[in-house]
Design an enzyme around this catalytic site. Sequence first.
Site, PDB file in Angstrom:
ATOM      1  N   ASP A 107       0.830  -1.215   0.000  1.00  0.00           N
ATOM      2  CA  ASP A 107       0.000   0.000   0.000  1.00  0.00           C
ATOM      3  C   ASP A 107       0.861   1.261   0.000  1.00  0.00           C
ATOM      4  O   ASP A 107       1.960   1.277   0.563  1.00  0.00           O
ATOM      5  CB  ASP A 107      -0.916  -0.022   1.234  1.00  0.00           C
ATOM      6  CG  ASP A 107      -2.038   1.004   1.128  1.00  0.00           C
ATOM      7  OD1 ASP A 107      -2.415   1.385  -0.001  1.00  0.00           O
ATOM      8  OD2 ASP A 107      -2.537   1.440   2.186  1.00  0.00           O
ATOM      9  N   GLY A 153      -0.264   5.392  -4.455  1.00  0.00           N
ATOM     10  CA  GLY A 153      -0.910   6.640  -4.855  1.00  0.00           C
ATOM     11  C   GLY A 153      -0.294   7.833  -4.136  1.00  0.00           C
ATOM     12  O   GLY A 153       0.025   8.856  -4.753  1.00  0.00           O
ATOM     13  N   ARG A 191      -1.362   9.080 -10.108  1.00  0.00           N
ATOM     14  CA  ARG A 191      -1.325   7.846  -9.310  1.00  0.00           C
ATOM     15  C   ARG A 191      -0.733   6.630 -10.035  1.00  0.00           C
ATOM     16  O   ARG A 191       0.033   5.866  -9.433  1.00  0.00           O
ATOM     17  CB  ARG A 191      -2.727   7.520  -8.778  1.00  0.00           C
ATOM     18  CG  ARG A 191      -3.262   8.559  -7.775  1.00  0.00           C
ATOM     19  CD  ARG A 191      -4.695   8.222  -7.345  1.00  0.00           C
ATOM     20  NE  ARG A 191      -4.778   6.886  -6.799  1.00  0.00           N
ATOM     21  CZ  ARG A 191      -4.568   6.594  -5.513  1.00  0.00           C
ATOM     22  NH1 ARG A 191      -4.324   7.548  -4.645  1.00  0.00           N
ATOM     23  NH2 ARG A 191      -4.649   5.351  -5.107  1.00  0.00           N
ATOM     24  N   HIS A 207       1.973   3.250  -9.093  1.00  0.00           N
ATOM     25  CA  HIS A 207       1.809   1.804  -9.290  1.00  0.00           C
ATOM     26  C   HIS A 207       2.992   1.248 -10.085  1.00  0.00           C
ATOM     27  O   HIS A 207       3.503   0.175  -9.788  1.00  0.00           O
ATOM     28  CB  HIS A 207       0.490   1.509 -10.009  1.00  0.00           C
ATOM     29  CG  HIS A 207      -0.717   1.958  -9.240  1.00  0.00           C
ATOM     30  ND1 HIS A 207      -0.882   1.683  -7.901  1.00  0.00           N
ATOM     31  CD2 HIS A 207      -1.811   2.676  -9.605  1.00  0.00           C
ATOM     32  CE1 HIS A 207      -2.030   2.214  -7.475  1.00  0.00           C
ATOM     33  NE2 HIS A 207      -2.610   2.820  -8.493  1.00  0.00           N
ATOM     34  N   LEU A 216      10.164 -20.872  -4.734  1.00  0.00           N
ATOM     35  CA  LEU A 216       9.203 -20.019  -4.037  1.00  0.00           C
ATOM     36  C   LEU A 216       7.782 -20.187  -4.599  1.00  0.00           C
ATOM     37  O   LEU A 216       7.560 -20.152  -5.794  1.00  0.00           O
ATOM     38  CB  LEU A 216       9.632 -18.546  -4.199  1.00  0.00           C
ATOM     39  CG  LEU A 216       8.707 -17.513  -3.546  1.00  0.00           C
ATOM     40  CD1 LEU A 216       8.760 -17.611  -2.028  1.00  0.00           C
ATOM     41  CD2 LEU A 216       9.074 -16.101  -4.006  1.00  0.00           C
ATOM     42  N   SER A 256      -7.958  -4.626   5.515  1.00  0.00           N
ATOM     43  CA  SER A 256      -8.572  -4.287   4.222  1.00  0.00           C
ATOM     44  C   SER A 256      -9.027  -5.507   3.410  1.00  0.00           C
ATOM     45  O   SER A 256      -8.767  -5.604   2.204  1.00  0.00           O
ATOM     46  CB  SER A 256      -7.624  -3.426   3.388  1.00  0.00           C
ATOM     47  OG  SER A 256      -7.368  -2.192   4.043  1.00  0.00           O
TER      48      SER A 256
HETATM   49  C1  IPE Z   1      -5.400  -2.655   0.131  1.00  0.00           C
HETATM   50  O1  IPE Z   1      -5.092  -1.328  -0.081  1.00  0.00           O
HETATM   51  C2  IPE Z   1      -5.420  -3.397  -1.162  1.00  0.00           C
HETATM   52  C3  IPE Z   1      -4.149  -3.497  -1.865  1.00  0.00           C
HETATM   53  C4  IPE Z   1      -2.983  -3.055  -1.491  1.00  0.00           C
HETATM   54  C5  IPE Z   1      -4.205  -4.208  -3.106  1.00  0.00           C
HETATM   55  P1  IPE Z   1      -6.229  -0.205  -0.165  1.00  0.00           P
HETATM   56  O2  IPE Z   1      -5.525   1.075  -0.398  1.00  0.00           O
HETATM   57  O3  IPE Z   1      -7.252  -0.591  -1.166  1.00  0.00           O
HETATM   58  O4  IPE Z   1      -6.874  -0.276   1.286  1.00  0.00           O
HETATM   59  P2  IPE Z   1      -7.717   0.802   2.086  1.00  0.00           P
HETATM   60  O5  IPE Z   1      -8.768   1.313   1.151  1.00  0.00           O
HETATM   61  O6  IPE Z   1      -6.783   1.896   2.489  1.00  0.00           O
HETATM   62  O7  IPE Z   1      -8.247   0.071   3.259  1.00  0.00           O
HETATM   63  C1  IPE Z   2      -1.765   0.179  -3.275  1.00  0.00           C
HETATM   64  O1  IPE Z   2      -1.522   1.554  -3.323  1.00  0.00           O
HETATM   65  C2  IPE Z   2      -2.075  -0.401  -4.638  1.00  0.00           C
HETATM   66  C3  IPE Z   2      -3.499  -0.723  -4.822  1.00  0.00           C
HETATM   67  C4  IPE Z   2      -4.414  -0.687  -3.902  1.00  0.00           C
HETATM   68  C5  IPE Z   2      -3.891  -1.133  -6.142  1.00  0.00           C
HETATM   69  P1  IPE Z   2      -2.703   2.612  -3.286  1.00  0.00           P
HETATM   70  O2  IPE Z   2      -3.091   2.924  -4.696  1.00  0.00           O
HETATM   71  O3  IPE Z   2      -3.801   2.186  -2.410  1.00  0.00           O
HETATM   72  O4  IPE Z   2      -1.933   3.843  -2.679  1.00  0.00           O
HETATM   73  P2  IPE Z   2      -2.515   4.907  -1.626  1.00  0.00           P
HETATM   74  O5  IPE Z   2      -2.976   4.118  -0.433  1.00  0.00           O
HETATM   75  O6  IPE Z   2      -3.629   5.615  -2.311  1.00  0.00           O
HETATM   76  O7  IPE Z   2      -1.356   5.774  -1.329  1.00  0.00           O
HETATM   77 MG    MG Z   3      -4.132   2.435  -0.415  1.00  0.00          MG
END
Ligand code: IPE
Ligand code: IPE
Ligand code: MG
Length: 240
Positions: free
Chosen positions: A12, A15, A25, A29, A123, A188
């Site tokens: 996580d 973004g 964003r 990724h 793995l 999550s």
């Molecule tokens: C959890 O991250 C899912 C992934 C990393 C794929 P999110 O960014 O979606 O989770 P929340 O919304 O902060 O709980």
């Molecule tokens: C995790 O990063 C990747 C996915 C959930 C796909 P985020 O996209 O949730 O990044 P933040 O939490 O918005 O920073």
């Molecule tokens: Mg996130």
Amino acid sequence: MALPRHVAIIMDGNGRWAQQRGLPRPAGHKAGVAPVRLCIEQCGRRRIEALTLFAFSSENWARPTEEVSSLMGLFLDALDREVDDLHANGVRLRFIGERQALSVRLQSRIAAVEQRTGQNTGLQLQIAVSYGGRWDILGAVRTVAARCASGELRPADITDEVFAAGLSLAGLPDPDLFIRTGGERRISNFLLWNLAYTELYFTDQLWPDFDAAGFDAALQYFAERNRRFGLTGEQAGTSA
Ligand code: IPE
Ligand code: IPE
Ligand code: MG
């Protein structure tokens, strides 16, 4: 140093990493691919048996269309680019999640890499895409319910093991260590059943910044835990 057999990671913070740099964003990724490679290498080097990575949740489908399509494009590209290397390194790659929701193109690429790496004994790598812990549990519920309805199984015979055989991670040990980057301290909707006794490690590091030192810190945290599984410290052979 005690090592986990199975590590599960919520990747996580992509973004926010991009936003901090004034980038869109999807750039975050894209920058998140390198730490995926790094974690695979780190696990391989330490002979950790299994690694499960949360890449896209059931709930992430509700993000803006452009972000969802850029992520799907990234999965396709990364698969194409990395699969030879993974295979050469003996990695068995599998995807867990609701596959029918993915494009036919991605589904067929996934089927091909699973087929290609299926016999590898290095793995055991799981990528969770379109995955939700509740979706997973419901699938296992449907499996046992169907077996009960057909008379093959009695409700009283549904044990932990019988039930868990219907989950996505069937056949693998439960994760010993869970890592979440990006500062949030929540699950999550990741592996709800399998995380019952997992050691939970949270770091503020954003996923694209996650590095070998970050991975080491998580392993160090794990090594310092006393895993009691409900027993007393004495029973479990730990000091506390
Ligand atoms: C959890 O991250 C899912 C992934 C990393 C794929 P999110 O960014 O979606 O989770 P929340 O919304 O902060 O709980
Ligand atoms: C995790 O990063 C990747 C996915 C959930 C796909 P985020 O996209 O949730 O990044 P933040 O939490 O918005 O920073
Ligand atoms: Mg996130």
